[in-house]
Design an enzyme around this catalytic site. Structure first.
Site, PDB file in Angstrom:
ATOM      1  N   THR A  44      35.520  33.873  40.843  1.00 56.43           N
ATOM      2  CA  THR A  44      34.068  34.078  41.649  1.00 56.43           C
ATOM      3  C   THR A  44      33.198  34.484  40.907  1.00 56.43           C
ATOM      4  O   THR A  44      32.044  33.546  40.704  1.00 56.43           O
ATOM      5  CB  THR A  44      34.477  34.476  43.110  1.00 56.43           C
ATOM      6  OG1 THR A  44      35.479  33.583  43.612  1.00 56.43           O
ATOM      7  CG2 THR A  44      32.688  34.040  43.257  1.00 56.43           C
ATOM      8  N   TYR A 107      35.867  25.839  52.181  1.00 56.54           N
ATOM      9  CA  TYR A 107      34.583  24.657  53.051  1.00 56.54           C
ATOM     10  C   TYR A 107      35.683  24.364  53.901  1.00 56.54           C
ATOM     11  O   TYR A 107      34.902  23.835  54.986  1.00 56.54           O
ATOM     12  CB  TYR A 107      34.156  23.986  52.112  1.00 56.54           C
ATOM     13  CG  TYR A 107      33.290  22.471  52.360  1.00 56.54           C
ATOM     14  CD1 TYR A 107      32.374  22.695  52.814  1.00 56.54           C
ATOM     15  CD2 TYR A 107      33.779  21.716  52.499  1.00 56.54           C
ATOM     16  CE1 TYR A 107      31.074  22.250  53.682  1.00 56.54           C
ATOM     17  CE2 TYR A 107      32.315  20.453  53.207  1.00 56.54           C
ATOM     18  CZ  TYR A 107      31.892  20.933  53.498  1.00 56.54           C
ATOM     19  OH  TYR A 107      30.572  19.945  54.280  1.00 56.54           O
ATOM     20  N   TYR A 133      44.303  34.931  46.623  1.00 57.99           N
ATOM     21  CA  TYR A 133      42.834  36.327  47.292  1.00 57.99           C
ATOM     22  C   TYR A 133      42.852  35.615  47.993  1.00 57.99           C
ATOM     23  O   TYR A 133      41.879  33.830  48.455  1.00 57.99           O
ATOM     24  CB  TYR A 133      42.048  35.172  45.355  1.00 57.99           C
ATOM     25  CG  TYR A 133      40.854  35.974  45.974  1.00 57.99           C
ATOM     26  CD1 TYR A 133      40.414  36.813  46.881  1.00 57.99           C
ATOM     27  CD2 TYR A 133      40.112  35.819  45.321  1.00 57.99           C
ATOM     28  CE1 TYR A 133      38.688  37.677  46.241  1.00 57.99           C
ATOM     29  CE2 TYR A 133      38.657  35.061  44.660  1.00 57.99           C
ATOM     30  CZ  TYR A 133      38.257  36.893  45.357  1.00 57.99           C
ATOM     31  OH  TYR A 133      37.013  36.822  45.285  1.00 57.99           O
ATOM     32  N   ARG A 138      33.520  34.356  51.488  1.00 59.75           N
ATOM     33  CA  ARG A 138      32.407  33.267  50.942  1.00 59.75           C
ATOM     34  C   ARG A 138      33.749  32.104  50.888  1.00 59.75           C
ATOM     35  O   ARG A 138      32.632  31.192  51.090  1.00 59.75           O
ATOM     36  CB  ARG A 138      33.297  34.049  49.232  1.00 59.75           C
ATOM     37  CG  ARG A 138      32.350  34.313  49.202  1.00 59.75           C
ATOM     38  CD  ARG A 138      32.110  34.837  46.910  1.00 59.75           C
ATOM     39  NE  ARG A 138      31.209  33.551  46.434  1.00 59.75           N
ATOM     40  CZ  ARG A 138      30.172  34.417  45.862  1.00 59.75           C
ATOM     41  NH1 ARG A 138      30.013  35.199  45.633  1.00 59.75           N
ATOM     42  NH2 ARG A 138      30.077  33.771  45.600  1.00 59.75           N
ATOM     43  N   LYS A 161      44.656  39.943  45.938  1.00 53.95           N
ATOM     44  CA  LYS A 161      43.362  40.331  46.126  1.00 53.95           C
ATOM     45  C   LYS A 161      42.486  40.432  47.995  1.00 53.95           C
ATOM     46  O   LYS A 161      42.716  39.124  47.811  1.00 53.95           O
ATOM     47  CB  LYS A 161      42.542  39.375  44.708  1.00 53.95           C
ATOM     48  CG  LYS A 161      41.024  40.440  44.992  1.00 53.95           C
ATOM     49  CD  LYS A 161      40.663  39.364  44.311  1.00 53.95           C
ATOM     50  CE  LYS A 161      38.780  40.474  44.282  1.00 53.95           C
ATOM     51  NZ  LYS A 161      37.904  39.322  43.026  1.00 53.95           N
ATOM     52  N   ILE A 203      40.161  44.455  41.793  1.00 52.19           N
ATOM     53  CA  ILE A 203      39.315  43.346  40.680  1.00 52.19           C
ATOM     54  C   ILE A 203      37.675  43.826  41.309  1.00 52.19           C
ATOM     55  O   ILE A 203      37.379  43.195  41.833  1.00 52.19           O
ATOM     56  CB  ILE A 203      40.373  41.996  41.383  1.00 52.19           C
ATOM     57  CG1 ILE A 203      41.602  42.140  40.533  1.00 52.19           C
ATOM     58  CG2 ILE A 203      39.292  40.854  40.426  1.00 52.19           C
ATOM     59  CD1 ILE A 203      42.080  40.877  41.424  1.00 52.19           C
TER      60      ILE A 203
END
Length: 291
Positions: A44, A107, A133, A138, A161, A203
């Site tokens: 990202t 999305y 992840y 987000r 993550k 991370i």
């Protein structure tokens, strides 16, 4: 497989949006010298969403070439299309990446069953260690610990993550997935506590600017030295917070340019850091001792 301070590396760009290879070399060297334990390329923070597929694969390859075996490279290969995620993960494997990091599909908001089948399909298609992840802030998609536990037995799914900021998940994930499953914080603000509670590393966005301090904080936290870890982390707290005054990686790229690590380049729809935030981010850098 991985442990400690892992940087979510920015992708340096010229002002016209072209990728800056010379700055990429500078950044890789910067992290090798500072003791960062691994680099995530094109996650990202590396603007994966604005790179096309060919660029994405090329940045992974170039990062590996520039690292030249001096530091492990984890390739960001997640996508909201399972087919695209498989393609990108194959690119990472072919380039020689040590692992792939796959964000939850964004999305389209899959179900927990859809998430399980997505990651299972990628794991079965590409023989490379894979790190899940989860970043619901987000992606509008939260992968629950129960789903992670279903995926953990797959041989090449080696960790997660976890960027929800929910520290109660550390114990839940450890109990469900076992000691050999890597637990990495994806939230700098809670990363120190995440490790003190039993996580394996962070991370980090902050590590782009303060790699040595992040390495020292992670080492202390992983050793169970709360006093030292907290003392170092207090110097970094403002960066953890203020690197998100606008959407990541806007503030961190501005700050990296201020340090001379890269030119002032970013791709639309992301824009350069608004002037009203410059003093705040600069003060956080000064507090951390990087400026």
């Amino acid at each position: 497989m991985f442990r400690g301070s892992i940087v979510a590396l920015i992708t340096p760009m010229h002002q016209d949006g072209r990728i800056d290879d010379a700055s990429l070399q500078r950044l890789v060297d910067f992290h090798v010298d500072a003791g960062t334990t691994a680099i995530v390329a094109v996650g990202t923070t590396g603007e994966s969403a604005t790179l096309d597929e060919a660029e994405h694969c090329e940045v992974i390859r170039r990062t590996l070439d520039l690292a030249a075996g001096r530091i492990p490279i984890i390739a960001g290969t997640g996508a909201n299309s399972t087919r695209e995620a498989i393609t990108l993960t194959r690119c990472a494997k072919d380039a020689g990446a040590q692992a792939a990091l796959l964000v939850t599909p964004y999305y389209n908001k899959p179900t927990q069953e859809g998430l399980y089948l997505h990651y299972k399909a990628v794991a079965e298609a590409v023989e490379i260690p894979q790190i899940l992840y989860n970043v619901p802030g987000r992606t509008a998609c939260d992968m629950l610990p129960e789903t992670v536990a279903r995926l953990a037995p797959l041989d090449n799914i080696v960790g997660i993550k976890e960027a929800s900021g929910d520290l109660t998940r550390v114990a839940r994930l450890r109990a469900a997935c076992g000691e050999g499953f890597g637990l990495f914080s994806g939230d700098d603000a809670t990363g120190c506590e995440f490790m003190l509670l039993g996580g394996d590393g962070v991370i980090s966005v902050t590590a782009n600017l303060a790699p040595r301090q992040m390495r020292e904080m992670c080492d202390a936290a992983l050793a169970g030295d709360r006093e030292r870890a907290d003392a170092i982390n207090r110097r970094l707290d403002a960066l953890h917070r203020d690197l998100f005054v606008q959407s990541n990686p806007i503030p961190v790229k501005w700050a990296a340019a201020e340090l001379g690590l890269c030119p002032p380049g970013i791709r639309l729809p992301l824009t350069w850091l608004s002037e009203e935030h410059h003093a705040r981010v600069r003060a956080a850098m000064e507090h951390a001792g990087v400026l």
